[in-house]
Design an enzyme around this catalytic site. Structure first.
Site, PDB file in Angstrom:
ATOM      1  N   HIS A 128      -2.825   7.088   3.060  1.00 48.99           N
ATOM      2  CA  HIS A 128      -3.328   5.803   2.555  1.00 48.99           C
ATOM      3  C   HIS A 128      -4.658   5.522   3.240  1.00 48.99           C
ATOM      4  CE1 HIS A 128      -3.898   1.726   1.508  1.00 48.99           C
ATOM      5  NE2 HIS A 128      -3.523   1.230   2.674  1.00 48.99           N
TER       6      HIS A 128
ATOM      7  N   CYS B 159       0.815  -1.235   0.000  1.00 48.71           N
ATOM      8  CA  CYS B 159       0.000   0.000   0.000  1.00 48.71           C
ATOM      9  C   CYS B 159       0.838   1.270   0.000  1.00 48.71           C
ATOM     10  CB  CYS B 159      -0.955  -0.013   1.186  1.00 48.71           C
ATOM     11  SG  CYS B 159      -1.956  -1.499   1.241  1.00 48.71           S
TER      12      CYS B 159
ATOM     13  N   ASN C 250     -10.236  -0.013   0.945  1.00 54.10           N
ATOM     14  CA  ASN C 250      -8.778   0.004   0.843  1.00 54.10           C
ATOM     15  C   ASN C 250      -8.379  -0.508  -0.541  1.00 54.10           C
ATOM     16  OD1 ASN C 250      -6.027  -0.440   0.958  1.00 54.10           O
ATOM     17  ND2 ASN C 250      -6.061  -1.389   2.993  1.00 54.10           N
TER      18      ASN C 250
HETATM   19  N1  COA Z   1     -18.139  -7.706  11.049  1.00 53.27           N
HETATM   20  C1  COA Z   1     -18.705  -7.779  12.260  1.00 53.27           C
HETATM   21  N2  COA Z   1     -18.029  -8.068  13.378  1.00 53.27           N
HETATM   22  C2  COA Z   1     -16.711  -8.290  13.273  1.00 53.27           C
HETATM   23  C3  COA Z   1     -16.049  -8.235  12.035  1.00 53.27           C
HETATM   24  C4  COA Z   1     -16.808  -7.932  10.895  1.00 53.27           C
HETATM   25  N3  COA Z   1     -16.263  -7.832   9.677  1.00 53.27           N
HETATM   26  N4  COA Z   1     -14.747  -8.493  12.237  1.00 53.27           N
HETATM   27  C5  COA Z   1     -14.588  -8.705  13.552  1.00 53.27           C
HETATM   28  N5  COA Z   1     -15.789  -8.576  14.170  1.00 53.27           N
HETATM   29  C6  COA Z   1     -16.065  -8.705  15.605  1.00 53.27           C
HETATM   30  C7  COA Z   1     -15.042  -9.556  16.309  1.00 53.27           C
HETATM   31  O1  COA Z   1     -15.397 -10.910  16.310  1.00 53.27           O
HETATM   32  C8  COA Z   1     -15.037  -8.974  17.699  1.00 53.27           C
HETATM   33  O2  COA Z   1     -16.157  -9.473  18.397  1.00 53.27           O
HETATM   34  P1  COA Z   1     -16.032  -9.793  19.972  1.00 53.27           P
HETATM   35  O3  COA Z   1     -15.762  -8.465  20.622  1.00 53.27           O
HETATM   36  O4  COA Z   1     -17.365 -10.368  20.280  1.00 53.27           O
HETATM   37  O5  COA Z   1     -14.896 -10.749  20.101  1.00 53.27           O
HETATM   38  C9  COA Z   1     -15.307  -7.488  17.461  1.00 53.27           C
HETATM   39  O6  COA Z   1     -15.949  -7.414  16.176  1.00 53.27           O
HETATM   40  C10 COA Z   1     -14.072  -6.638  17.430  1.00 53.27           C
HETATM   41  O7  COA Z   1     -13.109  -7.254  16.558  1.00 53.27           O
HETATM   42  P2  COA Z   1     -11.685  -6.689  16.353  1.00 53.27           P
HETATM   43  O8  COA Z   1     -10.891  -7.604  15.492  1.00 53.27           O
HETATM   44  O9  COA Z   1     -11.133  -6.287  17.687  1.00 53.27           O
HETATM   45  O10 COA Z   1     -12.044  -5.360  15.521  1.00 53.27           O
HETATM   46  P3  COA Z   1     -11.151  -4.126  15.256  1.00 53.27           P
HETATM   47  O11 COA Z   1     -11.729  -2.956  15.892  1.00 53.27           O
HETATM   48  O12 COA Z   1      -9.685  -4.407  15.478  1.00 53.27           O
HETATM   49  O13 COA Z   1     -11.359  -3.928  13.692  1.00 53.27           O
HETATM   50  C11 COA Z   1     -10.212  -4.195  11.607  1.00 53.27           C
HETATM   51  C12 COA Z   1     -10.882  -4.904  12.787  1.00 53.27           C
HETATM   52  C13 COA Z   1      -9.651  -5.244  10.649  1.00 53.27           C
HETATM   53  C14 COA Z   1     -11.240  -3.323  10.922  1.00 53.27           C
HETATM   54  C15 COA Z   1      -9.075  -3.306  12.159  1.00 53.27           C
HETATM   55  O14 COA Z   1      -8.272  -4.045  13.033  1.00 53.27           O
HETATM   56  C16 COA Z   1      -8.221  -2.712  11.081  1.00 53.27           C
HETATM   57  O15 COA Z   1      -8.661  -1.933  10.255  1.00 53.27           O
HETATM   58  N6  COA Z   1      -6.915  -3.037  11.106  1.00 53.27           N
HETATM   59  C17 COA Z   1      -5.991  -2.491  10.136  1.00 53.27           C
HETATM   60  C18 COA Z   1      -6.132  -3.196   8.864  1.00 53.27           C
HETATM   61  C19 COA Z   1      -5.366  -2.516   7.793  1.00 53.27           C
HETATM   62  O16 COA Z   1      -5.099  -1.339   7.859  1.00 53.27           O
HETATM   63  N7  COA Z   1      -5.053  -3.260   6.772  1.00 53.27           N
HETATM   64  C20 COA Z   1      -4.458  -2.759   5.591  1.00 53.27           C
HETATM   65  C21 COA Z   1      -3.070  -2.335   5.765  1.00 53.27           C
HETATM   66  S1  COA Z   1      -2.518  -1.614   4.313  1.00 53.27           S
END
Ligand code: COA
Length: 314
Positions: A239, A115, A269
């Site tokens: 980004h 990215c 993204n």
């Molecule tokens: N839809 C609904 N619920 C979801 C879900 C989805 N797509 N993904 C996870 N959950 C749930 C989880 O099971 C968890 O439930 P729980 O609290 O009952 O265990 C809760 O939502 C929180 O999950 P978590 O993984 O802690 O969410 P988060 O706030 O970390 O968000 C991302 C997840 C992936 C959106 C976030 O971590 C992110 O954007 N990370 C960076 C990714 C990135 O930038 N990638 C590209 C790099 S170039």
């Protein structure tokens, strides 16, 4: 690094984007996997994304638009630099398909820095101008949908397809690039990866944490080396991975969030296409004007990161 004085610089003279027609909303995804529009909007800022096409098709369309806006013919371009992490194939480089498709007689090469790719490509392009190139077409294009498991909600809700391009031309005076830095840490490759024939995997939480840190460090360094302070940045083009990452980075940098260009709501993204998509938005909406200081900053798999500060228009 600050750009040394006296180096032959460049300015962006044209820009353009291409996105697939097909819109996939969060509601569409929630029919297929256990997620919801409310969760995706709250946790990422994404409302919809575009899906379809091939990387070369999108890159060709964006490249043609950038040339048109610059008022340049393909035969006036010395090389095509394509940032992509989703090439059409392993060999040949997708840039060659793009070069042929647009009708550029010059060279062509791909840059894969995930990215961060567009900022890497733009930095390399300025290097080519310094050693004599006159005009370059720099493109970021991706079809992340092709390496996504559409049953894996940890990745599928985040990604989209698209392309953005700029024409970069050499200038006699100082160009628009004030400073740049590129970074990488391969010890973190396990956080975000796609093996041959596999699907995109990411450790979202850890990527999130690291992303904020590296983007802030890289941006701070680029701003300081441009001889500026965060208060001097008029427009920030980050980004587009997660709206919360953009907010956190703005907060830590001391740049008001209103100065950050956000298109993640519409496109998700799109990896190395996300910065040129946001740049195009800033230009077509009149938010970015000549004389303004603009910060481009990105991070991605590798991990890699990159920032550049430009004075728009040179
Ligand atoms: N839809 C609904 N619920 C979801 C879900 C989805 N797509 N993904 C996870 N959950 C749930 C989880 O099971 C968890 O439930 P729980 O609290 O009952 O265990 C809760 O939502 C929180 O999950 P978590 O993984 O802690 O969410 P988060 O706030 O970390 O968000 C991302 C997840 C992936 C959106 C976030 O971590 C992110 O954007 N990370 C960076 C990714 C990135 O930038 N990638 C590209 C790099 S170039």
């Amino acid at each position: 690094m600050p750009v040394p004085k006296g180096v032959r610089g460049g300015v962006v003279t044209g820009w353009g984007i291409a996105v697939p027609d097909k819109v996939v909303t969060n509601d569409d995804l929630s029919l297929r996997m256990d997620t919801s529009d409310a969760w995706i909007v709250e946790r990422t800022g994404i409302r919809e994304r575009r899906i379809g096409g091939t990387t070369s098709e999108l890159a060709i369309e964006a490249g043609r638009r950038a040339l048109e806006r610059a008022g340049r013919r393909p035969d006036e371009i010395d090389a095509v630099i394509l940032a992509t992490t989703t090439p059409d194939g392993i060999v040949p480089g997708t840039s060659a398909t793009v070069q042929h498709g647009i009708g550029v007689p010059g060279g062509a090469f791909d840059v894969n820095a995930a990215c961060s790719g567009f900022v890497y490509a733009l930095s390399v392009a300025h290097g080519l101008l310094a050693i004599g190139a006159e005009r370059l077409l720099v493109i970021g294009a991706e079809t992340l949908s092709r390496i996504t498991d559409w049953d894996d909600r940890s990745v599928a809700i985040l990604v989209g397809d698209g392309a953005g391009a700029v024409v970069l031309e050499a200038t006699d005076g100082p160009g628009q690039l004030l400073s740049w830095n590129l970074g990488a840490d391969g010890s973190l490759k396990h956080l975000l990866k796609c093996d041959h024939g596999g699907y995109l995997y990411m450790d979202g939480k850890e990527v999130f944490r690291k992303a904020v840190r590296v983007v802030v460090e890289s941006a701070e360094q680029a701003i300081a080396e441009a001889g500026l302070t965060p208060a001097d940045i008029d427009v920030m083009i980050p980004h587009q991975a997660n709206l919360r990452i953009i907010s956190a980075a703005c907060q830590r940098l001391g740049i008001p969030e209103e100065k950050a260009v956000v298109v993640i709501d519409r496109y998700g993204n799109t990896s190395s296409a996300s910065i040129p998509l946001a740049l195009d938005d800033a230009l077509t909406t009149g938010r970015l004007e000549p004389g303004m200081n603009v910060l481009l900053t990105g991070f991605g798999g590798g991990m890699t990161w990159a920032s550049a500060v430009l004075r728009w228009g040179g």
